[in-house]
Design a protein around this motif. Structure first.
Motif, short mmCIF file in Angstrom:
data_model
loop_
_atom_site.label_atom_id
_atom_site.label_comp_id
_atom_site.label_asym_id
_atom_site.label_seq_id
_atom_site.Cartn_x
_atom_site.Cartn_y
_atom_site.Cartn_z
N LEU A 1 22.62 32.92 21.17
CA LEU A 1 21.64 32.69 22.19
C LEU A 1 21.00 33.97 23.02
CD1 LEU A 1 22.49 29.12 23.22
CD2 LEU A 1 20.00 29.70 21.88
N HIS A 2 21.52 34.64 22.65
CA HIS A 2 21.49 35.95 23.19
C HIS A 2 21.20 37.13 22.63
CE1 HIS A 2 23.64 38.62 26.83
NE2 HIS A 2 22.33 38.76 26.47
N THR A 3 20.12 37.61 22.34
CA THR A 3 19.63 38.84 21.56
C THR A 3 18.94 40.10 22.44
OG1 THR A 3 17.47 38.50 20.21
CG2 THR A 3 20.15 37.57 19.29
N HIS A 4 18.71 40.87 21.99
CA HIS A 4 18.33 41.88 22.66
C HIS A 4 16.48 42.19 20.78
CE1 HIS A 4 19.23 41.60 26.17
NE2 HIS A 4 20.20 41.49 26.77
N SER A 5 15.62 43.37 21.46
CA SER A 5 14.91 43.56 20.45
C SER A 5 14.17 44.68 21.84
CB SER A 5 13.20 42.72 20.78
OG SER A 5 12.40 42.58 21.30
N THR A 6 13.04 45.42 21.04
CA THR A 6 12.83 46.76 21.79
C THR A 6 11.82 46.06 22.86
OG1 THR A 6 10.39 46.72 20.00
CG2 THR A 6 12.55 48.21 19.55
N ALA A 7 11.71 45.08 23.18
CA ALA A 7 10.87 44.33 24.49
C ALA A 7 11.57 45.15 25.48
CB ALA A 7 10.41 43.04 24.22
N SER A 8 12.68 45.21 25.49
CA SER A 8 14.26 45.19 26.74
C SER A 8 14.80 46.92 25.69
CB SER A 8 14.83 44.04 27.50
OG SER A 8 15.43 43.60 25.97
N ASP A 9 16.11 46.33 25.42
CA ASP A 9 16.89 47.88 24.97
C ASP A 9 17.45 47.53 23.38
OD1 ASP A 9 18.62 45.53 26.03
OD2 ASP A 9 20.01 46.47 27.60
N GLY A 10 16.63 46.81 23.11
CA GLY A 10 17.08 46.66 21.16
C GLY A 10 16.69 47.65 20.27
N THR A 11 17.44 48.18 19.72
CA THR A 11 16.36 48.45 18.63
C THR A 11 15.78 47.98 17.98
OG1 THR A 11 18.84 49.05 17.10
CG2 THR A 11 18.13 50.69 19.09
N ASP A 12 15.95 46.96 17.13
CA ASP A 12 15.02 46.19 16.32
C ASP A 12 13.53 45.68 17.53
OD1 ASP A 12 17.47 46.45 15.21
OD2 ASP A 12 17.63 43.95 15.27
N THR A 13 12.64 45.89 16.59
CA THR A 13 11.15 45.37 16.54
C THR A 13 11.08 43.65 17.15
OG1 THR A 13 9.97 45.32 15.28
CG2 THR A 13 9.85 47.24 16.23
N PRO A 14 10.56 42.88 17.54
CA PRO A 14 10.27 41.27 17.79
C PRO A 14 10.65 40.49 16.25
CG PRO A 14 9.89 42.29 19.24
CD PRO A 14 9.67 43.33 19.17
N SER B 1 27.41 33.99 22.14
CA SER B 1 26.77 34.78 21.76
C SER B 1 27.10 36.65 21.30
CB SER B 1 25.10 34.63 22.58
OG SER B 1 25.39 35.10 23.69
N SER B 2 26.15 37.14 20.69
CA SER B 2 26.48 38.08 19.79
C SER B 2 25.91 39.89 21.30
CB SER B 2 25.66 38.71 19.12
OG SER B 2 24.14 38.90 18.87
N ASP B 3 24.68 39.01 21.60
CA ASP B 3 24.18 39.78 23.07
C ASP B 3 23.81 41.29 22.60
OD1 ASP B 3 23.32 41.12 25.62
OD2 ASP B 3 25.49 41.62 26.47
N TYR B 4 23.16 40.83 20.58
CA TYR B 4 23.31 41.60 19.56
C TYR B 4 21.82 42.78 20.56
CZ TYR B 4 20.88 43.37 15.46
OH TYR B 4 19.91 44.65 14.66
N HIS B 5 22.15 44.20 20.15
CA HIS B 5 21.65 44.67 20.48
C HIS B 5 20.53 46.03 19.81
CE1 HIS B 5 22.74 43.58 24.93
NE2 HIS B 5 21.11 45.27 25.50
N GLY B 6 20.90 45.80 18.47
CA GLY B 6 20.63 46.11 17.52
C GLY B 6 21.65 47.97 17.05
N ALA B 7 21.21 48.72 16.73
CA ALA B 7 21.99 50.05 17.27
C ALA B 7 22.12 50.73 17.67
CB ALA B 7 20.93 51.33 16.28
N ASN B 8 22.10 50.08 18.85
CA ASN B 8 22.13 50.52 20.54
C ASN B 8 24.10 50.23 20.73
OD1 ASN B 8 20.43 52.08 21.30
ND2 ASN B 8 19.46 50.49 22.58
#
Length: 285
Positions: A7-20, A248-255
């Motif tokens: 339930l906790h992930t991030h995309s390039t819309a904030s500070d992740g490296t994956d687009t949505p 949750s993972s709090d996934y940010h992609g490559a960050n």
């Protein structure tokens, strides 16, 4: 709502490296049945995530709201996950827009400070990389990596760079105000990584009890920045205060090195969150 739930992930819309869209594909490939998109202080990733949703994956739309508690001795920053809120509810939408603008002004000031010291990075390029989302320190860190000035995002967060020398304080939402706004928009507030002391100062248990009395619905226990003892303590607090427990993972992609589904939420916890929400519904392809 069952299956594997993150339930906790991030995309390039904030500070992740994956687009949505990429995040949705990666979530499905990782074996998730439900994924929460919770970019910082923005809903910019919602529409492209819905459009790219793979068959069988359910999307829980949300945001991670930057909050602050003004305690008797000091103020402490904390993050509130807001799930399934109405993104056009006027009061909450206006506050998210204010915070987004403040974060962007802060980021632009940091870039100016870097450029004044001869660091050749471009503000417009950084804004373009954020693709309409909330510009933050990670976007500047990525620019420093692309410029070959540091090797990793983590290195960019060291004190001689964005950790201290070029860091500018950011504006946050007063935490009790945030709870009121999230609830007023039909959303469900969950306190993110509340005992993650490695991130900085944490709030006392007494404040969590006050937040629960003021409308806090859940608390994130299983998170990579929590030790086993901290996870157990969060569960004890949740039991005492009748709060839903999430993981949750709090996934940010490559960050960050953490992978999708590194920690997960129980189906019954998600069911309670969905039942309590009145803003928007989960989306399933």
């Amino acid at each position: 709502m069952g299956g594997v739930i993150d339930l906790h992930t991030h995309s390039t819309a904030s500070d992740g490296t994956d687009t949505p869209a990429e995040l949705m594909r990666h979530a499905a490939a990782a074996g998730l049945d439900v994924v929460g998109l919770t970019d910082h202080d923005t809903t910019a990733g919602w529409a492209p995530a819905v459009e790219a949703l793979p068959p069988g994956l359910t999307l829980i739309r949300g945001a991670e709201v930057s909050c602050r508690w003004f305690g008797p001795d000091r103020s402490v920053g904390l993050h509130m996950l807001a799930y399934l809120f109405d993104p056009v509810q006027p009061a909450f939408a206006a506050e998210l827009a204010r915070v987004k603008q403040a974060r962007e002004s802060r980021a632009e000031r940091m870039v100016t400070l870097l450029r004044e010291d001869g660091v050749d990075i471009d503000w417009e390029e950084i804004r373009a990389f954020a693709a309409g989302g909330t510009v933050g320190r990670p976007h500047i860190a990525q620019a420093l990596v692309r410029a070959g000035l540091v090797s990793t995002v983590s290195e960019a967060f060291a004190s001689q760079w964005l950790g201290a020398r070029y860091r500018v304080p950011k504006e946050d939402v007063e935490v009790f105000t945030a709870l009121k706004l999230i609830r007023g928009a039909g959303g469900v507030p969950v306190f993110a990584h509340p005992l993650a002391a490695r991130r900085g100062p944490i709030v006392p248990d007494e404040l969590i009890a006050e937040l629960a009395a003021a409308g806090l619905f859940g608390i994130e226990a299983d998170h990579e920045d929590h030790t086993p003892a901290e996870r157990a303590h969060v569960r004890e607090l949740a039991a005492d205060l009748d709060l839903v427990v999430t993981g949750s993972s709090d996934y940010h992609g490559a960050n960050k090195v953490v992978r999708l589904s590194a920690n997960t939420t129980a189906p019954e916890a998600l069911d309670r969150i969905v039942d309590a929400a009145s803003g928007v519904e989960p989306v399933k392809a």
